[in-house]
Design a protein around this motif. Structure first.
Motif, PDB file in Angstrom:
ATOM      1  N   LEU A 110       0.836  -1.207   0.000  1.00 25.46           N
ATOM      2  CA  LEU A 110       0.000   0.000   0.000  1.00 25.46           C
ATOM      3  C   LEU A 110       0.867   1.253   0.000  1.00 25.46           C
ATOM      4  N   THR A 111       1.871   1.292   0.880  1.00 25.06           N
ATOM      5  CA  THR A 111       2.701   2.497   0.949  1.00 25.06           C
ATOM      6  C   THR A 111       3.503   2.671  -0.343  1.00 25.06           C
ATOM      7  N   MET A 112       3.871   1.552  -0.967  1.00 26.19           N
ATOM      8  CA  MET A 112       4.589   1.658  -2.250  1.00 26.19           C
ATOM      9  C   MET A 112       3.669   2.259  -3.308  1.00 26.19           C
ATOM     10  N   ALA A 113       2.426   1.777  -3.335  1.00 25.32           N
ATOM     11  CA  ALA A 113       1.477   2.319  -4.307  1.00 25.32           C
ATOM     12  C   ALA A 113       1.294   3.820  -4.081  1.00 25.32           C
ATOM     13  N   GLY A 223       8.030   0.106  -8.018  1.00 25.78           N
ATOM     14  CA  GLY A 223       6.759  -0.320  -7.446  1.00 25.78           C
ATOM     15  C   GLY A 223       6.316  -1.645  -8.008  1.00 25.78           C
ATOM     16  N   LEU A 224       6.420  -1.803  -9.329  1.00 25.17           N
ATOM     17  CA  LEU A 224       6.023  -3.072  -9.947  1.00 25.17           C
ATOM     18  C   LEU A 224       6.796  -4.236  -9.335  1.00 25.17           C
ATOM     19  N   TYR A 225       8.104  -4.018  -9.190  1.00 26.77           N
ATOM     20  CA  TYR A 225       8.963  -5.060  -8.621  1.00 26.77           C
ATOM     21  C   TYR A 225       8.506  -5.402  -7.207  1.00 26.77           C
ATOM     22  N   TRP A 226       8.275  -4.366  -6.402  1.00 34.74           N
ATOM     23  CA  TRP A 226       7.927  -4.579  -5.004  1.00 34.74           C
ATOM     24  C   TRP A 226       6.596  -5.311  -4.872  1.00 34.74           C
TER      25      TRP A 226
END
Lengths: 250, 104, 533
Positions: A110-113, A223-226
């Motif tokens: 969530l925080t990454m998004a 973000g995609l990676y995470w």
């Protein structure tokens, strides 16, 4: 476009393939958009560059799916061969720590998004860095819990190898389970460590005000990676921690 | 090539919070269900929830919901190939017990 | 002074080792894979030398095992897989699609360094005593028993795999995102289609071998039970994982060669290819169906016969798209205005040898016959007809075809024709007897054999000697052409395609202005006869 290169010859193929004189809309210099400092020389515009990068990341994630896929296949085969042993071995993992880590990782997604969103909407560098650092703290928390779990397994000699000790009914199958457990979670943890490294760089770039609506591809592909790493865990958690629950665990 | 414009779709924060809540609920349900012995059905429930969670992450957190058709194809191809690998390997393991299953 | 091109635009070692130009990186690959090609050839020559006589007199059994292992590892992972994609594909794809470079130039350079690093590991393994597991690293021998440098060699394979993945990734993104305006999918050269299909195999298959090799390392070093039956594991699972990559890997080798042949056949028959879209889609079909046949390598390894039937049937099906290509090339040549320049000689060689290799593959795909043929020289001959008769013929043909473009120099055509002839004769003399001796029952991977097989083995060794002369010859006339060759015009063959419209050698950014493509890039016939079939 560098000066000094010879002009491409104006083609020996009239009417078939034409290399047009300058003035075509794809020539950077005559492009309506000003030349963005982050535009690499071989791309026409920022849109093409961003699309190439995200596509590249998606293709990379496909390779990652297949990379983890080999382990999941091994899990599938060995679990069909040793169903009871896998349940018994799984029951010795702490579902509480696993569930806690699952929550931590979902929260970090969530925080990454939100970090990507803050770069996408040109929010202040403080906001961008805040979300990135929060994600990193959550990732580090996950790894910390993993260390606790691993050291507990080492303490009880539940690590596959010559010193593997198992006092349950199915020592051979349990050893295979723990081989897979360590390979799968270890590889997953390695991906998280790499992710934390990448995010450190991204956070520094964000602090230097490099990301805004025009250019946020690095944050986006990080973000995609995470999120991918999160997805792997979404499968690992039930397959490793929960299959022996009703069989009787701690 | 023309039309190189990334979909600059900005999802509302509330949507992200909603997805987060769904993911947490899914996790809780998985844990609870694991305590009941449903036989093979345990796996079905567990994997259905996991796949749903993964799908939510892919569609919303990873923006595929607003992505190009190519992104859909690439994202799907990874899972399709995984299923091919699983399916064909299992065609060996699951039929070994059949009559005359192996050459030895 | 010469006009500025990618070769003279920047001097010194650093300008090459730090370059991001796809053309210079292609040359870095060319030099390194040539090194590994001759290294692998050296191992092959040791094998042939040992097999000259029935007794095991030149090498001990152990050393012989190491020779064929190192030959396989080096040739498969360090020559065949990178050969056409990393050299010709790297050089040509951006030019063929009207781009200035690949989508990720830095990644392209990194992938070369990864390749070199993997190569160093393999060299260290070779120099410190070698590996004796066979290039297949079968468990449990490789994890529990083998007393050689398995880990070093396996790590070399693991590392170089990432080079392959990154190359494939780069090609896919480039072909999707970097095509010049107007260059639609069905205007692309078939070479590009073939590389697109190859890249799919690279990114979908290679990660699986990577994880498999890691698991082998984990079992060997940490003694974790994974594949070893003594530790509760299943060695057949290793074989599934290994061949899930390694069978499609054959298509990584052959698909680019097919792309090369599609180009050469059109250029030297002066005709548009027959059935463009059939050839284009058959590349994709081979890439996809090629993933579903791996079980034919383990018919006799304890795999279920039901799975065997499935894999056997699909193995027959995968021959269909290959046959489509062969028929279409033949139809292209039919009534063409044929010129027998050296690239075309290699293309003819490819057509015949690949057909033999493909058809003998059908023998092996039949489960009943495979019980007899498995692990005999018939198998060895079959896959050499594909990998040498197919892939290397394609690679050499392509190298001869595009050499004037790459270097801007013309090589000696009579010498090239001689080399092509020697390669063809030497190849057949080496490997055709192996079909016979394999059918008679000579098993592979032994350094001794019964005396009645000697005549075939002498023929093989003689052929290998001729073949090695055929391979060494281009080294001389290619190098000679760089220093003494006549300058090449932009289009020395009168061929079509964007790459022939830029100067030879091309300028650093390929095109001064992005070309706008209005028709298919290969039009030999008047346009009314062309178009998508």
């Amino acid at each position: 476009m560098s000066d000094g290169y010879p002009q491409a010859p104006s083609v020996g193929l009239p009417g078939r393939v034409s290399i047009q004189a300058p003035g075509n809309p794809h020539d950077e210099q005559s492009s309506a958009h000003p030349h963005h400092p982050k535009l690499q020389h071989h791309f026409d515009d920022m849109g093409q560059q961003a699309e190439a990068s995200t596509l590249g990341m998606w293709v990379f994630l496909v390779t990652e799916i297949m990379f983890f896929g080999g382990l999941f296949l091994a899990y599938l085969v060995y679990r069909t061969q040793n169903p009871m042993a896998f349940q018994e071995a799984s029951a010795h993992l702490s579902w509480k720590l696993g569930a806690f880590n699952t929550a931590v990782l979902i929260f970090s997604s969530l925080t990454m998004a939100l970090a990507v969103r803050s770069a996408q909407t040109s929010e202040s560098r403080g906001t961008q860095v805040f979300w990135l650092v929060t994600t990193m703290i959550l990732g580090a928390t996950f790894l910390g819990v993993k260390v606790i779990e691993y050291s507990e397994k080492f303490a009880h000699n539940n690590v596959p190898g010559p010193n593997f000790v198992w006092d349950g009914q199915y020592p051979a199958g349990a050893e295979i389970f723990y081989s897979l457990y360590f390979c799968m979670t270890g590889l997953h943890a390695l991906h998280m460590v790499i992710g934390l490294g990448i995010m450190t760089v991204i956070a520094i770039m964000a602090w230097r005000r490099q990301f805004n609506t025009e250019y946020f591809t690095p944050v986006e592909i990080t973000g995609l990676y995470w999120h991918f790493v999160d997805i792997v865990w979404i499968f690992l958690f039930p397959l490793l921690y929960l299959i022996g629950r009703h069989y009787g665990g701690h | 090539m023309s039309g190189h414009h990334v979909s600059h779709h900005v999802a509302p924060k509330s949507l992200y919070y909603l997805i987060f809540a769904l993911l947490m609920i899914g996790t809780a349900v998985t844990v609870i269900v694991a305590y009941f012995d449903l036989g093979a059905f345990n796996n079905v429930v567990m994997l259905t929830i996991a796949c749903t969670k993964a799908l939510l992450v892919v569609l919303y957190f990873m923006h595929v919901r607003w992505g190009t058709r190519l992104t859909w194809v690439v994202a799907a191809s990874g899972f399709v190939w995984l299923l091919i690998m699983f399916g064909f390997t299992l065609s060996d393991y699951l039929t070994r017990g059949w009559v005359g299953g192996t050459l030895r | 002074m010469d006009t500025l091109n990618y070769i003279n635009n920047g001097h010194g070692l650093a300008s090459w080792l730090l370059t991001k130009d796809h053309k210079r990186i292609a040359l870095l690959y060319l030099v390194s894979i040539t090194f590994f090609f001759f290294l692998g050839g050296l191992f092959a020559f040791m094998i042939r030398l040992e097999l000259l006589t029935p007794a095991g007199d030149v090498l001990t059994a152990e050393n012989y095992n190491k020779m064929f292992t190192m030959h396989g590892v080096v040739m498969v992972f360090f020559f065949l897989i990178p050969s056409i994609p990393a050299v010709l594909g790297n050089f040509l794809i951006p030019i063929m699609i009207g781009a200035k470079d690949l989508a990720f130039p830095r990644l392209n350079l990194i992938s070369w360094y990864i390749y070199v690093l993997g190569g160093i590991f393999t060299l260290v393994a070779a120099l410190s005593g070698g590996v004796d597991t066979g290039w297949t690293f079968y468990t449990p021998y490789s994890t529990a028993a083998a007393n050689s440098h398995v880990i070093t060699a396996a790590l070399g394979v693991f590392i170089t795999g990432f080079s392959s993945i990154l190359t494939g990734l780069n090609f896919i993104v480039t072909i999707h995102r970097m095509r010049a305006p107007g260059l639609t999918w069905f205007r692309l050269p078939l070479f590009v289609w073939a590389h697109y299909a190859t890249s799919l195999v690279m990114i979908l298959g290679t990660p699986v071998i990577a994880i498999t090799v890691l698991l082998v390392a984990a079992e060997r070093v940490l003694h974790m039970g994974i594949f070893d039956p003594a530790l509760g594991g299943d060695p057949v699972l290793f074989q599934h994982l290994f061949w899930f990559y390694s069978h499609p890997a054959v298509y990584i080798m052959i698909l680019p060669a097919m792309g090369v042949i599609s180009e050469i056949v059109q250029a030297f028959a002066r005709k548009n290819v027959f059935g463009y879209s059939f050839i284009a889609f058959s590349s994709l079909a081979i890439a996809i169906i090629g993933f579903l046949v791996w079980g034919h390598h383990i018919f006799v390894a304890g795999q279920s016969v039901y799975a065997g039937m499935l894999f056997s049937i699909i193995s027959y099906i995968v021959a269909v798209p290959s046959a489509i290509k062969v028929f279409n090339w033949t139809a292209t040549i039919y009534r063409g205005s044929i010129s027998l320049d050296s690239p075309m000689l290699y293309a003819f060689g490819f057509l015949g040898l690949f057909t033999i290799g493909g058809l003998t593959g059908l023998f092996l795909a039949a489960m009943g016959l495979d019980i007899h043929m498995h692990d005999t020289y018939f198998v060895v001959a079959h896959f050499h007809y594909i990998m040498v008769g197919g892939a290397i013929m394609g690679y050499l043909g392509g190298l001869h075809y595009w050499w004037p473009k790459i270097t801007g120099k013309l090589y000696s055509e009579p010498a090239a024709k001689l080399a092509a002839g020697l390669v063809f004769i030497g190849f057949n003399l080496t490997f055709f007897p192996q079909f016979l001796v394999g059918y008679l029952g000579m098993p592979r991977r032994y350094h001794m054999y019964p005396p009645e097989f000697q005549v075939f083995n002498v023929m093989s060794t003689l052929g290998a000697t001729i073949l090695s002369v055929g391979y060494l010859l281009p080294m001389f006339y290619f190098v000679h052409s760089i220093f003494r060759g006549k300058p090449s015009p932009a289009d020395p063959w009168g061929a079509k395609g964007l790459e022939w419209e830029v100067p030879s050698p091309p300028p650093t950014e390929n095109f001064a202005v992005t070309p706008i493509v209005t028709h298919g890039t290969h039009q030999y016939a008047p346009s009314k006869e062309v178009g998508v079939v």
